[in-house]
Design an enzyme around this catalytic site. Structure first.
Site, short mmCIF file in Angstrom:
data_model
loop_
_atom_site.label_atom_id
_atom_site.label_comp_id
_atom_site.label_asym_id
_atom_site.label_seq_id
_atom_site.Cartn_x
_atom_site.Cartn_y
_atom_site.Cartn_z
N CYS A 206 0.82 -1.23 0.00
CA CYS A 206 0.00 0.00 0.00
C CYS A 206 0.84 1.26 0.00
CB CYS A 206 -0.91 0.02 1.22
SG CYS A 206 -1.96 -1.42 1.41
N ARG A 247 -5.65 6.53 -3.51
CA ARG A 247 -6.10 5.13 -3.54
C ARG A 247 -6.33 4.60 -2.13
NH1 ARG A 247 -3.14 0.83 -2.24
NH2 ARG A 247 -3.59 -1.21 -3.14
#
Length: 359
Positions: A206, A247
């Site tokens: 991530c 995101r």
């Protein structure tokens, strides 16, 4: 960004550990546990294969630099096969744990593509050593994050803090607590106040380091003036950082608040992917929307980079040759007149203006 119920990891059997970075299985039994827990000595199998491949790539580039092209090609050929084996070991994680169809297919395709690259090198395609150099540089950027705990901790927890700040800008302030991976990276939403009762936490994937390593490796591998390389690197890393932050905020809010808990999505997630119904919103946001848009974003970033650093076309042309068996002139297709070709001349055939070279 894995999803998990907003409880401690010990209270749930669906918690997902960052297997990529730890190389260890999660506390719950999963189909990927056996392969991912295999090791060479004390080092997990996947990490071992990655380091062996990247190390061999680096040695091959050194051999090429010392005008030993033939040994370099054969060493790189073997390393590409090992590199394909590394990606194969990651298939159980992406299929059973992450439940990502796209990433699962890519890991399966990696072994034959890497083996074919090794075959082409062994048959004499020396130009593939440039792609080998790019992958070596990518590995040298990415692997330390995966294998050095202090670096990984800083990157994960910094990304989590920045993502939390992004959530606060949108009116959400859940706070941060320790996630199932042991880092202060879980968004501490109250399960009694959200739609799904689930939340997410940040893992290495991530942080955007994978995409940063790709562009960093491509930029580092080509021969070009340092100023243009630094400019291309700064733009690529800056855009990746911003888009990755967007995101993470999107997924981090979509999962607990059930933005995609519609019946059709629940049916797909439960019947075809075997996921719990309350995990649907996370799967749609992460596996389908975010990953699909990531491909578009990577293409856009590539376009920005090659406008500044058209030398990057050279390793990209090698990738296309591996995939299609056809030679391409991307500089000509994109009208990049400044592109430096492997023979040292410019696209137009005239000699390029002399410039300082940092490689």
């Amino acid at each position: 960004m894995p999803a998990l119920p907003a409880t401690t990891a010990s209270e749930t059997s669906t918690a997902v550990v960052d297997l990529v970075s730890t190389g260890a299985a999660s506390a719950s039994v999963s189909p990927s546990a056996g392969l991912l827990s295999m090791s060479i000595g004390s080092i997990p199998l996947s990490d071992s294969l990655a380091w062996i491949a990247i190390g061999a790539f680096v040695v091959a580039i050194v051999l090429q630099w010392r005008d030993a092209a033939t040994p370099a090609r054969y060493l790189a050929a073997g390393a590409w096969v090992v590199f394909g084996g590394f990606w194969l070991t990651m298939f159980p994680h992406y299929y059973f744990e992450v439940k990502s169809p796209l990433q699962s297919l890519l890991t399966l395709a990696a072994l034959p593509l890497c083996a074919y690259t090794g075959y082409l090198l062994a048959r004499g395609r020396e130009s593939l050593l440039l792609l080998t150099k790019a992958v070596a540089c990518m590995g040298l950027i990415y692997l330390p994050v995966e294998t050095i705990p202090v670096v990984r901790t800083w990157l994960i927890e910094t990304t989590a803090a920045q993502t939390h700040f992004g959530m606060e800008l949108l009116g959400h302030s859940p706070g941060l607590t320790e996630g199932a991976n042991g880092y202060v990276s879980k968004f501490d939403f109250d399960p009694n106040e959200t739609v799904t009762g689930r939340t997410t936490y940040i893992i290495t994937a991530c942080t955007g380091i994978g995409s940063m390593a790709i562009f960093g490796g491509l930029i580092a591998a080509v021969k070009a003036p340092l100023k243009r390389k630094a400019t291309a690197f700064a733009i690529a890393i800056g855009v990746i950082w911003f888009l990755n932050l967007v995101r993470n905020v999107f997924i981090g809010l979509a999962s607990p608040w059930g933005w995609f808990q519609q019946d059709v999505f629940v049916y797909v997630a439960t019947e075809f992917m075997g996921a719990p119904a309350d995990r649907t919103s996370y799967i749609v946001a992460h596996n389908f929307i975010a990953q699909s848009l990531s491909i578009v974003a990577l293409l856009g970033i590539t376009y920005l980079v090659v406008r500044i650093l058209p030398e990057v076309f050279d390793p990209l042309e090698e990738v296309l040759f591996i995939l299609t068996g056809t030679e391409y002139d991307l500089a000509d297709a994109f009208g990049a007149d400044a592109a430096v070709r492997p023979d040292g001349g410019s696209e137009s055939g005239s000699a390029p203006d002399p410039e300082p070279n940092d490689d």
